[in-house]
Design an enzyme around this catalytic site. Structure first.
Site, short mmCIF file in Angstrom:
data_model
loop_
_atom_site.label_atom_id
_atom_site.label_comp_id
_atom_site.label_asym_id
_atom_site.label_seq_id
_atom_site.Cartn_x
_atom_site.Cartn_y
_atom_site.Cartn_z
N ASP A 142 89.28 43.93 -9.85
CA ASP A 142 89.87 44.27 -11.54
C ASP A 142 90.03 45.54 -11.37
O ASP A 142 90.65 46.56 -12.14
CB ASP A 142 88.86 43.44 -12.43
CG ASP A 142 87.20 44.16 -12.49
OD1 ASP A 142 87.11 45.20 -11.23
OD2 ASP A 142 87.23 43.74 -13.27
N SER A 158 76.88 37.77 -14.88
CA SER A 158 76.79 38.61 -16.39
C SER A 158 76.54 38.32 -17.59
O SER A 158 76.92 37.95 -18.52
CB SER A 158 78.49 38.53 -16.35
OG SER A 158 79.55 38.72 -15.48
N SER A 159 75.38 38.23 -16.92
CA SER A 159 74.17 38.03 -18.49
C SER A 159 74.72 39.15 -19.35
O SER A 159 74.13 38.94 -20.67
CB SER A 159 73.00 38.23 -18.37
OG SER A 159 72.48 39.13 -17.54
N GLU A 194 79.65 48.65 -22.13
CA GLU A 194 79.25 49.04 -20.89
C GLU A 194 79.91 50.38 -20.19
O GLU A 194 78.99 50.67 -19.23
CB GLU A 194 79.78 47.50 -20.47
CG GLU A 194 79.25 46.88 -18.78
CD GLU A 194 78.00 46.60 -18.93
OE1 GLU A 194 77.56 45.11 -20.01
OE2 GLU A 194 76.80 47.13 -18.20
N ASP A 241 84.63 40.63 -16.88
CA ASP A 241 83.63 40.24 -16.41
C ASP A 241 83.68 39.57 -18.31
O ASP A 241 83.42 38.21 -18.79
CB ASP A 241 82.02 40.58 -16.79
CG ASP A 241 82.34 40.50 -15.23
OD1 ASP A 241 82.16 40.59 -14.74
OD2 ASP A 241 80.77 41.58 -14.58
C1 GLA Z 1 80.93 43.12 -11.72
C2 GLA Z 1 82.06 43.45 -12.33
C3 GLA Z 1 83.03 43.58 -12.47
C4 GLA Z 1 83.81 43.19 -10.55
C5 GLA Z 1 82.75 42.50 -9.92
C6 GLA Z 1 83.61 42.51 -8.95
O1 GLA Z 1 81.04 41.81 -12.16
O2 GLA Z 1 81.40 43.82 -13.48
O3 GLA Z 1 83.80 44.28 -13.58
O4 GLA Z 1 84.05 44.14 -10.93
O5 GLA Z 1 81.58 43.37 -10.07
O6 GLA Z 1 84.33 42.34 -8.50
#
Ligand code: GLA
Length: 393
Positions: A36, A128-129, A162, A174
């Site tokens: 990303d 991703s909490s 973030e 995320d």
């Molecule tokens: C974390 C980051 C995302 C992405 C992933 C790896 O989840 O928050 O933005 O970079 O790592 O793909």
């Protein structure tokens, strides 16, 4: 905990009923890891685990936060007039940051609120909490204050919280999937243009299993930032020879023709991962559309190998889970998911093999790593939203 019980807790703690209930999911990523922030593609989906926010508006400018997950902390007080980041404010920095940056984006948030959060995303699992609590706050503010805010704008604000408020240099994946997720579908997203497409996930006779290493993600953010800057350096070197804006713009062929200019073995490996992983993610969409789940599984396996050898973000625990998964009958594909350095892996497994898969992988993992893994079935749910009556029960 059921929503009814959350409502009861809210009433006990704040001495009034909650007015509304909001929810934001967690996520897994099928493929497209560490692409990303390199301007490539990702292919994540929202899961049904997530963060609930029960809330009521206030007349004054006070903010009262309560987490049913950290009930020992009790109510944490804040104010609309003190929204700056403070380390001692702990988890409440997420809703505070979202409130501050949404205000700065022009949202009229003129009074305070009381909110109870409850999350059922396994703690520290890399599902991703943090983006989930950001987006839960986003939809809560949108609902409570009748804001007219574009969803992708809210997603970008979540990422800014973030990056600039919390101080983690993550990409857009995320917040995007959590804000935009759809039941039954993954999102194929071009992180450079934010062009996206929903891809229905139909797995005849198979399911996605989430495997939690239960390993604490140590050094995750410093190593994450290190990988980011390695990719940026590789790109700068490539730019000496070619006109290219991001690694995500390069096909494997163009990369192979020009890679010599990087002249550093480690930087070359990092860039190679970013370029090939992006190509795999593009191919995965095509294979999925053809209904060729086996091919998607093979791409997932290659993705893990590349994250292990070229990007070096896996570690013993994730490798043990994934390598053991590969050897089990009925496994279509398996890989780590998310940032890496611990956290979770996923596997697509034929339904008839799931029971033996879980017991065998769990047993081997505990023998090798001395930690108990946990397994959950991934159900693909919707994105961040206010829950309607039928969902509240
Ligand atoms: C974390 C980051 C995302 C992405 C992933 C790896 O989840 O928050 O933005 O970079 O790592 O793909």
């Amino acid at each position: 905990m059921r929503i009814e019980e959350m409502g009861q807790q809210f009433a006990d703690i704040f001495s009034k009923p909650a007015e509304r209930v909001f929810f934001a999911p967690g996520r897994i990523n099928l493929i497209g890891e560490h692409t990303d922030y390199n301007g490539g593609h990702v292919f994540p989906l929202a899961i049904t685990f997530g963060t609930y926010a029960l809330a009521a508006k206030r007349e004054d400018r006070r903010l009262r936060f309560y987490s049913a997950n950290f009930s020992e902390r009790g109510i944490v007080e804040g104010s609309l007039d003190e929204l700056d980041y403070k380390e001692e404010d702990g988890w409440t920095n997420y809703p505070k940051g979202m409130t501050k940056l949404m205000q700065e984006a022009g949202c009229a948030i003129n009074t305070g609120y009381d909110v109870l959060f409850y999350g059922n995303i396994p703690n520290g699992a890399g599902l991703s909490s943090s983006a989930s609590i950001e987006m839960a706050t986003g939809v809560m503010l949108e609902g409570l204050f009748s804001l007219n805010i574009d969803r992708i704008e809210m997603v970008k604000i979540g990422q800014r919280v973030e990056n600039h408020y919390i101080g983690v240099n993550s990409g857009i994946m995320d917040q995007f999937v959590i804000g935009m997720g759809k039941t039954g579908a993954a999102i194929w997203l071009d992180c450079e243009t934010l062009h996206y497409e929903y891809a229905p996930i139909e797995l005849p006779n198979a399911s996605i299993v989430i495997m939690n290493t239960n390993k604490r993600r140590e050094l995750a953010s410093s190593k994450y930032n290190e990988r980011r800057s390695e990719c940026e350096e590789a790109l700068r070197r490539l730019q000496k020879r070619m006109d290219v804006k991001s690694l995500g713009e390069l096909t494997p062929d163009r990369f192979e023709q020009n890679k010599a200019v990087i002249s550093d073995a480690v930087l070359e490996k990092r860039a190679r991962h970013a370029v090939y992983e992006n190509a795999r993610t593009i191919e995965a969409l095509n294979k999925l559309k053809e209904g060729n789940v086996e091919a998607v599984g093979r791409l997932m396996n290659q993705s893990h190998a590349s994250l292990e050898q070229d990007y070096e973000v896996t570690g013993k625990e994730l490798d043990t889970l994934v390598h053991t998964a590969w050897k089990q009958p009925g496994v279509i594909g398996a890989r780590m998911t998310g940032a890496g350095f611990g956290g979770c892996a996923i596997a697509i497994v034929n339904n008839e093999n799931i029971e033996s898969f879980v017991s065998e992988v769990g047993k081997r993992y505990e023998e090798e790593c001395g930690i108990r893994a946990e397994f959950y079935m991934a159900h693909i749910g919707g994105g961040a939203r206010e829950l309607v009556k039928e969902e509240i029960g």
